[in-house]
Design a protein around this motif. Sequence first.
Motif, PDB file in Angstrom:
ATOM      1  N   LYS A  30      42.778  30.297  49.789  1.00  0.00           N
ATOM      2  CA  LYS A  30      42.660  30.146  48.336  1.00  0.00           C
ATOM      3  C   LYS A  30      41.879  31.284  47.682  1.00  0.00           C
ATOM      4  CE  LYS A  30      43.021  25.105  48.618  1.00  0.00           C
ATOM      5  NZ  LYS A  30      42.387  23.796  48.317  1.00  0.00           N
ATOM      6  N   ILE A  31      42.092  32.497  48.164  1.00  0.00           N
ATOM      7  CA  ILE A  31      41.539  33.678  47.521  1.00  0.00           C
ATOM      8  C   ILE A  31      42.647  34.719  47.392  1.00  0.00           C
ATOM      9  CG2 ILE A  31      39.138  33.374  48.218  1.00  0.00           C
ATOM     10  CD1 ILE A  31      39.587  35.171  50.543  1.00  0.00           C
ATOM     11  N   LYS A  32      42.494  35.600  46.427  1.00  0.00           N
ATOM     12  CA  LYS A  32      43.522  36.606  46.168  1.00  0.00           C
ATOM     13  C   LYS A  32      43.465  37.693  47.229  1.00  0.00           C
ATOM     14  CE  LYS A  32      45.323  39.703  42.601  1.00  0.00           C
ATOM     15  NZ  LYS A  32      45.110  40.265  41.236  1.00  0.00           N
ATOM     16  N   LEU A  33      44.589  37.861  47.948  1.00  0.00           N
ATOM     17  CA  LEU A  33      44.676  38.853  49.009  1.00  0.00           C
ATOM     18  C   LEU A  33      45.915  39.714  48.791  1.00  0.00           C
ATOM     19  CD1 LEU A  33      43.975  36.436  52.004  1.00  0.00           C
ATOM     20  CD2 LEU A  33      42.345  38.053  51.025  1.00  0.00           C
ATOM     21  N   ASP A  34      45.802  40.993  49.092  1.00  0.00           N
ATOM     22  CA  ASP A  34      46.942  41.913  49.010  1.00  0.00           C
ATOM     23  C   ASP A  34      47.487  42.095  50.420  1.00  0.00           C
ATOM     24  OD1 ASP A  34      48.794  43.776  48.299  1.00  0.00           O
ATOM     25  OD2 ASP A  34      47.365  45.362  47.789  1.00  0.00           O
ATOM     26  N   PHE A  35      48.646  41.500  50.685  1.00  0.00           N
ATOM     27  CA  PHE A  35      49.213  41.501  52.041  1.00  0.00           C
ATOM     28  C   PHE A  35      49.930  42.818  52.298  1.00  0.00           C
ATOM     29  CE2 PHE A  35      52.456  40.436  55.238  1.00  0.00           C
ATOM     30  CZ  PHE A  35      51.641  39.899  56.218  1.00  0.00           C
ATOM     31  N   LYS A  36      49.467  43.577  53.306  1.00  0.00           N
ATOM     32  CA  LYS A  36      50.033  44.884  53.627  1.00  0.00           C
ATOM     33  C   LYS A  36      50.939  44.862  54.847  1.00  0.00           C
ATOM     34  CE  LYS A  36      47.718  47.280  50.481  1.00  0.00           C
ATOM     35  NZ  LYS A  36      48.351  48.162  49.472  1.00  0.00           N
ATOM     36  N   GLY A  37      50.816  43.843  55.682  1.00  0.00           N
ATOM     37  CA  GLY A  37      51.611  43.794  56.900  1.00  0.00           C
ATOM     38  C   GLY A  37      51.182  44.853  57.899  1.00  0.00           C
ATOM     39  N   THR A  81      41.255  35.973  62.112  1.00  0.00           N
ATOM     40  CA  THR A  81      42.078  35.217  63.055  1.00  0.00           C
ATOM     41  C   THR A  81      42.171  33.757  62.660  1.00  0.00           C
ATOM     42  OG1 THR A  81      42.228  34.408  65.335  1.00  0.00           O
ATOM     43  CG2 THR A  81      40.058  34.994  64.561  1.00  0.00           C
ATOM     44  N   SER A  82      43.360  33.208  62.841  1.00  0.00           N
ATOM     45  CA  SER A  82      43.584  31.788  62.556  1.00  0.00           C
ATOM     46  C   SER A  82      43.251  30.920  63.759  1.00  0.00           C
ATOM     47  CB  SER A  82      45.048  31.550  62.165  1.00  0.00           C
ATOM     48  OG  SER A  82      45.897  31.819  63.276  1.00  0.00           O
ATOM     49  N   ILE A 107      34.483  39.354  63.982  1.00  0.00           N
ATOM     50  CA  ILE A 107      35.618  38.427  63.958  1.00  0.00           C
ATOM     51  C   ILE A 107      35.346  37.386  62.878  1.00  0.00           C
ATOM     52  CG2 ILE A 107      36.896  36.678  65.247  1.00  0.00           C
ATOM     53  CD1 ILE A 107      36.077  38.228  67.811  1.00  0.00           C
ATOM     54  N   ILE A 108      36.279  37.235  61.966  1.00  0.00           N
ATOM     55  CA  ILE A 108      36.157  36.243  60.896  1.00  0.00           C
ATOM     56  C   ILE A 108      37.031  35.054  61.284  1.00  0.00           C
ATOM     57  CG2 ILE A 108      36.387  35.799  58.442  1.00  0.00           C
ATOM     58  CD1 ILE A 108      36.152  38.786  57.971  1.00  0.00           C
ATOM     59  N   TYR A 114      34.923  28.298  55.495  1.00  0.00           N
ATOM     60  CA  TYR A 114      34.013  29.308  56.027  1.00  0.00           C
ATOM     61  C   TYR A 114      34.615  30.698  55.891  1.00  0.00           C
ATOM     62  CZ  TYR A 114      31.591  32.386  59.219  1.00  0.00           C
ATOM     63  OH  TYR A 114      30.927  33.473  59.740  1.00  0.00           O
ATOM     64  N   ILE A 115      35.890  30.832  56.260  1.00  0.00           N
ATOM     65  CA  ILE A 115      36.543  32.143  56.220  1.00  0.00           C
ATOM     66  C   ILE A 115      36.581  32.691  54.800  1.00  0.00           C
ATOM     67  CG2 ILE A 115      38.738  33.356  56.552  1.00  0.00           C
ATOM     68  CD1 ILE A 115      39.249  31.536  58.956  1.00  0.00           C
ATOM     69  N   SER A 116      36.961  31.856  53.846  1.00  0.00           N
ATOM     70  CA  SER A 116      37.039  32.333  52.460  1.00  0.00           C
ATOM     71  C   SER A 116      35.659  32.718  51.934  1.00  0.00           C
ATOM     72  CB  SER A 116      37.696  31.288  51.562  1.00  0.00           C
ATOM     73  OG  SER A 116      36.947  30.087  51.552  1.00  0.00           O
TER      74      SER A 116
END
Length: 396
Positions: A30-37, A81-82, A107-108, A114-116
């Motif tokens: 739930k945060i704005k991320l720019d996905f680069k792949g 990492t998920s 490592i996040i 927590y991650i956000s």
Amino acid sequence: MNISVYTLTSELHDEQAVSAVTKEFLNSLKIKLDFKGADYADYGSHTLDLIYVRTGGTEGIFRKLLPTLLKQSVKPFYLLTSGKSNSLAASMEILSFLRQNGLSGEIIHGSPEYISGRISLLARTGKAKEMLRDCRLGIIGKPSDWLISSEADKDMVRQKLGIELVSVPMEELLEVLKNTPLEVVEEGTAPTPEIQKALPGAEQIYHALKTLVKRYKLQGFTLRCFDLLTAVHNTGCLALARLNAEGIIAGCEGDVPAMLSMKIAQALTGVGGFQANPARIAPETGEILMAHCTIPLNMVERYELDTHFESGIGVGIRGYMKEGPVTLFKVSGDLSRHFIAEGELIRNQSEPDLCRTQQVIRLSDARQTHYFLTDPIGNHHIVLPGHHRELLENFL
């Protein structure tokens, strides 16, 4: 803030399945991320760059990619990492490899909350570092003679923070003052005729300092202010209070580490803070009385004009800050040490035999008072409204 996400994926995993997990995981933050792949062409050019280790078996891919990444950025590597598809195990191997090669990273991993939260904190510190890069801070006059430990290593400050320290002769300020007209100040502005008489000169100092800020393209400065007492029979207290409120870091007595501390605090929190020195300490209770004759006007609920304490002349500020959470902060001149302590402002006071703004602060951990008595970083420290330990420690 621009937060970009790059991916590492093993060819052994089904792309369609991995993409579905990626979408679900990133949406959960739930945060704005720019996905680069997998396109790392602009890696290192954003407020925060994350490498999302989507699967196991990616350690070799990262190792081959590393030389290219190092050409683009020297920032720490943040491995997102998920926890699915052996992504955590791969991230641990990659981080261990980075450490073995003298590189930093983290490592996040954890719950989406927590991650956000961690990403948001890292983005704030990244944004602060961007703000400090190529910042120019002035040293107007040398540090006061009694500040025998409060200079700075200019090269180290430039290297670590990107801040350029600019020396400005005190004589230049005095020359600018001569050419800055006195302004008429409305009668009854000050509580006494003595202070009323000093106000035009205090305003003149304010405008002269703004001239130097513009001339040298400064984002802040520290001033050898006591020289003004003999040179123009006035003080810079009011000028510093106003300039700080306007977003121009303005420190006292030529204390460079205090100025650096204020600029770091401003970049992180939006407020430069109150530069003060401990007047009294009670180690058994954790209470510290902090005092100085100026405070940023945007930090107080109200203020009064008085004379400067030591000299009894000019214009000083007695500010009353809202009681509540505060943080004490200081970095050393070579940035090798820092002090951070959270506490509560329990009262403002007005004793006649101290600098005009006086704050009684109770530290959350009374044992931290021993730092001031055994290993302090100079005498001045910065008081910030709110609790900011985690943010400051993460930055440093």
